[in-house]
Motif scaffolding. Structure first.
Motif, PDB file in Angstrom:
ATOM      1  N   THR A 288      -3.939   5.495  -8.608  1.00 50.47           N
ATOM      2  CA  THR A 288      -5.135   6.082  -7.950  1.00 50.47           C
ATOM      3  C   THR A 288      -5.150   6.057  -6.452  1.00 50.47           C
ATOM      4  O   THR A 288      -5.024   4.982  -5.998  1.00 50.47           O
ATOM      5  CB  THR A 288      -6.588   4.981  -8.554  1.00 50.47           C
ATOM      6  OG1 THR A 288      -6.670   4.921 -10.094  1.00 50.47           O
ATOM      7  CG2 THR A 288      -7.733   5.796  -7.800  1.00 50.47           C
ATOM      8  N   PHE A 289      -5.266   7.355  -5.961  1.00 51.68           N
ATOM      9  CA  PHE A 289      -5.120   7.426  -4.398  1.00 51.68           C
ATOM     10  C   PHE A 289      -6.585   7.955  -4.082  1.00 51.68           C
ATOM     11  O   PHE A 289      -7.262   8.734  -4.513  1.00 51.68           O
ATOM     12  CB  PHE A 289      -4.242   8.737  -4.195  1.00 51.68           C
ATOM     13  CG  PHE A 289      -2.810   8.304  -4.457  1.00 51.68           C
ATOM     14  CD1 PHE A 289      -2.037   7.815  -3.368  1.00 51.68           C
ATOM     15  CD2 PHE A 289      -2.059   8.508  -5.575  1.00 51.68           C
ATOM     16  CE1 PHE A 289      -0.486   7.548  -3.475  1.00 51.68           C
ATOM     17  CE2 PHE A 289      -0.892   8.206  -5.829  1.00 51.68           C
ATOM     18  CZ  PHE A 289      -0.055   7.606  -4.555  1.00 51.68           C
ATOM     19  N   LEU A 290      -6.885   7.404  -2.608  1.00 49.09           N
ATOM     20  CA  LEU A 290      -8.039   8.014  -1.947  1.00 49.09           C
ATOM     21  C   LEU A 290      -7.622   8.772  -1.112  1.00 49.09           C
ATOM     22  O   LEU A 290      -6.711   8.513  -0.418  1.00 49.09           O
ATOM     23  CB  LEU A 290      -8.595   6.442  -1.218  1.00 49.09           C
ATOM     24  CG  LEU A 290      -9.802   7.022  -0.282  1.00 49.09           C
ATOM     25  CD1 LEU A 290     -10.964   7.676  -1.183  1.00 49.09           C
ATOM     26  CD2 LEU A 290     -10.227   5.888   0.457  1.00 49.09           C
TER      27      LEU A 290
ATOM     28  N   ASP B 244       0.808  -1.180  -0.011  1.00 49.68           N
ATOM     29  CA  ASP B 244      -0.022   0.176   0.064  1.00 49.68           C
ATOM     30  C   ASP B 244       1.062   1.331  -0.006  1.00 49.68           C
ATOM     31  O   ASP B 244       1.831   1.334   1.061  1.00 49.68           O
ATOM     32  CB  ASP B 244      -1.042  -0.017   1.150  1.00 49.68           C
ATOM     33  CG  ASP B 244      -1.972  -1.107   1.206  1.00 49.68           C
ATOM     34  OD1 ASP B 244      -2.686  -1.349   0.361  1.00 49.68           O
ATOM     35  OD2 ASP B 244      -1.758  -1.921   2.017  1.00 49.68           O
ATOM     36  N   LEU B 245       0.511   2.123  -0.985  1.00 54.91           N
ATOM     37  CA  LEU B 245       1.295   3.393  -0.817  1.00 54.91           C
ATOM     38  C   LEU B 245       0.374   4.389   0.031  1.00 54.91           C
ATOM     39  O   LEU B 245      -0.626   4.775  -0.464  1.00 54.91           O
ATOM     40  CB  LEU B 245       1.232   4.042  -2.470  1.00 54.91           C
ATOM     41  CG  LEU B 245       1.944   3.139  -3.470  1.00 54.91           C
ATOM     42  CD1 LEU B 245       2.027   3.858  -4.786  1.00 54.91           C
ATOM     43  CD2 LEU B 245       3.254   2.793  -3.188  1.00 54.91           C
ATOM     44  N   LEU B 246       1.125   4.724   1.132  1.00 58.53           N
ATOM     45  CA  LEU B 246       0.286   5.809   1.968  1.00 58.53           C
ATOM     46  C   LEU B 246       1.341   6.898   2.132  1.00 58.53           C
ATOM     47  O   LEU B 246       2.731   6.542   2.593  1.00 58.53           O
ATOM     48  CB  LEU B 246       0.310   5.054   3.445  1.00 58.53           C
ATOM     49  CG  LEU B 246      -0.140   5.943   4.478  1.00 58.53           C
ATOM     50  CD1 LEU B 246      -1.614   6.415   4.074  1.00 58.53           C
ATOM     51  CD2 LEU B 246      -0.227   5.158   5.811  1.00 58.53           C
TER      52      LEU B 246
ATOM     53  N   ALA C 116     -12.123  11.387  -1.551  1.00 58.36           N
ATOM     54  CA  ALA C 116     -12.358  11.362  -3.014  1.00 58.36           C
ATOM     55  C   ALA C 116     -11.218  10.629  -3.774  1.00 58.36           C
ATOM     56  O   ALA C 116      -9.993  10.559  -3.148  1.00 58.36           O
ATOM     57  CB  ALA C 116     -12.422  12.559  -3.589  1.00 58.36           C
ATOM     58  N   ALA C 117     -11.465   9.927  -4.595  1.00 63.33           N
ATOM     59  CA  ALA C 117     -10.319   9.291  -5.413  1.00 63.33           C
ATOM     60  C   ALA C 117      -9.859  10.118  -6.608  1.00 63.33           C
ATOM     61  O   ALA C 117     -10.677  10.537  -7.298  1.00 63.33           O
ATOM     62  CB  ALA C 117     -11.082   7.912  -6.010  1.00 63.33           C
TER      63      ALA C 117
ATOM     64  N   GLY D 218      -2.859   4.758  -1.755  1.00 63.60           N
ATOM     65  CA  GLY D 218      -2.995   4.247  -2.988  1.00 63.60           C
ATOM     66  C   GLY D 218      -2.497   2.615  -3.173  1.00 63.60           C
ATOM     67  O   GLY D 218      -1.794   2.056  -2.106  1.00 63.60           O
ATOM     68  N   ARG D 219      -2.622   2.037  -4.264  1.00 61.41           N
ATOM     69  CA  ARG D 219      -2.203   0.823  -4.595  1.00 61.41           C
ATOM     70  C   ARG D 219      -1.221   0.539  -5.629  1.00 61.41           C
ATOM     71  O   ARG D 219      -2.041   1.095  -6.933  1.00 61.41           O
ATOM     72  CB  ARG D 219      -2.972  -0.318  -4.555  1.00 61.41           C
ATOM     73  CG  ARG D 219      -2.908  -1.671  -4.960  1.00 61.41           C
ATOM     74  CD  ARG D 219      -1.856  -2.363  -3.946  1.00 61.41           C
ATOM     75  NE  ARG D 219      -2.355  -2.481  -2.360  1.00 61.41           N
ATOM     76  CZ  ARG D 219      -3.116  -3.614  -2.118  1.00 61.41           C
ATOM     77  NH1 ARG D 219      -3.118  -4.693  -2.999  1.00 61.41           N
ATOM     78  NH2 ARG D 219      -3.407  -3.638  -1.031  1.00 61.41           N
TER      79      ARG D 219
END
Length: 421
Positions: free
Chosen positions: A91-93, A21-23, A74-75, A106-107
């Motif tokens: 795609t990031f939330l 996971d990209l955080l 939002a995404a 994101g992933r």
């Protein structure tokens, strides 16, 4: 179920430790936290205190600003800059948090995993290729070692056969002379005693020299063959060798000519071995009625000694092999095929080299070269015009049977001797 503050902290910690996971936690345009996956994919730009804008490609900067300013979760699809170069859509939330912070979750796409797998596959393929090459090399080395052992075994069998034959020949010759003495009807005359004694002594010397060759070869292979070098007029060694082999030369109908003088730093006994081996080989291969030339010459601090016969010579493709252990060439081969091998080792210990080439008369010309004695001028040490003949008129010994063609090894070379070529 309500999520408590400790639960939120535990969730944040798990996401930060995630390898997938990209955080990114962003506050006032700076990255305050980044997950392990983000650091791996995005590199140093994702490190805390870094400018979040540097993480993203310039084509996504406006969209990033809008995502960070948006008041609700939002995404957003943004182009990130990969640490290894290039860019990728992720795609990031984007979730608002306390104190104006934003959490970007994101992933990474499957390209990241595919890239890792590709790199692992390349590394594995490279390792397999290296292992294959190493196995091929080891296989070739093992095959060469096996072939070498087989050749060595064959050589040892030949060697034992040769040694047994040569020892039996000499012993049979001695037994023959002893039998003649035992069954003689009358006491032998002085001339007959001299002939019988000469035959006995030559065969004893022949066996002694054969045993010495075997011992010297063992010492040479073990690196324990030693020399005691001193100032040495090489023509004196040549003269002693010529005197020793004169009966053999006379019996073979070969004359020995020698020319030149030279001074080297060498071991008289060991160089006697070298010269005796070369001269006896030359006599053995020289046709009856021809001569053997032993010539000394010096130039530029080096002394060259050449022994040349008018025999069949040595073919170019066989010249390097004549110095191998147990090597015997021709129908009149010498003792056990060790002489030239030992000669090569002795010359090397003197800092010299030895080789064979074609002679002026088509025969073999064995040459060895040594450093001249320091302080001896080459011009003063060499007299190419000085010549001494020895051979067909210097006394003949008449041996029968197995002793035919065998040369005695005398005086200074009690441990030396002729080898085969």
């Amino acid at each position: 179920m309500a999520v408590t503050q400790p639960d939120a902290a535990a969730l944040l910690g798990a996401l930060l430790a995630s390898q997938d996971d990209l955080l990114l936690v962003v506050q006032r345009g700076e990255v305050t936290h980044a997950s392990a996956a983000a650091v791996r994919l995005l590199g140093a730009a994702a490190a805390p205190s870094g400018d979040v804008a540097s993480v993203f490609h310039e084509s996504s900067r406006e969209k990033l600003a809008a995502a960070l300013a948006h008041g609700a979760a939002a995404a957003w699809e943004l182009q990130v800059c990969r640490a290894g170069g290039g860019q990728e859509a992720v795609t990031f939330l984007v979730v608002p948090a306390a104190d104006g912070a934003r959490i970007l979750l994101g992933r990474a796409s499957l390209r990241d995993e595919a890239h890792r797998r590709e790199e692992a596959a390349i590394a594995l393929t490279s390792e397999l290729a290296d292992l294959t090459r190493e196995l091929a090399t080891k296989g070739a080395e093992l095959e060469a070692a096996r072939a070498g052992l087989e050749e060595l075994g064959r050589q040892r069998e030949d060697f034992m056969s040769i040694v047994s034959h040569d020892l039996k020949s000499s012993l049979n010759a001695i037994r023959l002379q002893a039998t003649l003495i035992e069954h003689a009807q009358s006491a032998p005359t002085p001339a007959q005693r001299a002939i019988i004694a000469g035959r006995l002594l030559r065969n004893v010397d022949r066996m002694t020299a054969l045993i010495s060759d075997i011992l010297d070869a063992a010492l040479a292979d073990a690196g324990e063959l030693q020399i005691a070098a001193r100032r040495l007029p090489l023509e004196e060694v040549v003269a002693e060798v010529v005197d020793t082999v004169a009966p053999t030369a006379a019996e073979a109908g070969v004359q020995i000519r020698r020319a030149g003088v030279a001074v080297v730093r060498g071991d008289a006994r060991r160089l006697y071995q070298v010269l005796a081996n070369l001269v006896e080989n030359a006599i053995r291969h020289a046709p009856r009625g021809t001569d053997v030339l032993v010539e000394l010459a010096g130039r530029d601090g080096r002394v060259r000694c050449a022994v040349e016969d008018a025999g069949p010579g040595v073919a170019p493709e066989e010249r390097a092999a004549v110095f191998a252990r147990f090597r015997r060439q021709g129908g009149r081969a010498g003792r056990a095929g060790l002489g030239l091998h030992i000669a090569q080792r002795i010359v090397a210990l003197h800092g010299g080299s030895i080789w064979v080439e074609a002679g002026a008369r088509g025969g073999a010309r064995f040459v060895f070269e040594l450093p001249a004695f320091e302080g001896a001028a080459a011009g003063a040490d060499v007299d190419a015009g000085a010549g001494v003949d020895a051979g067909a008129d210097e006394g003949a010994g008449a041996d029968g049977g197995a002793d035919e063609g065998a040369g005695a090894v005398g005086g200074a070379a009690a441990g030396g001797g002729a080898g085969a070529r």
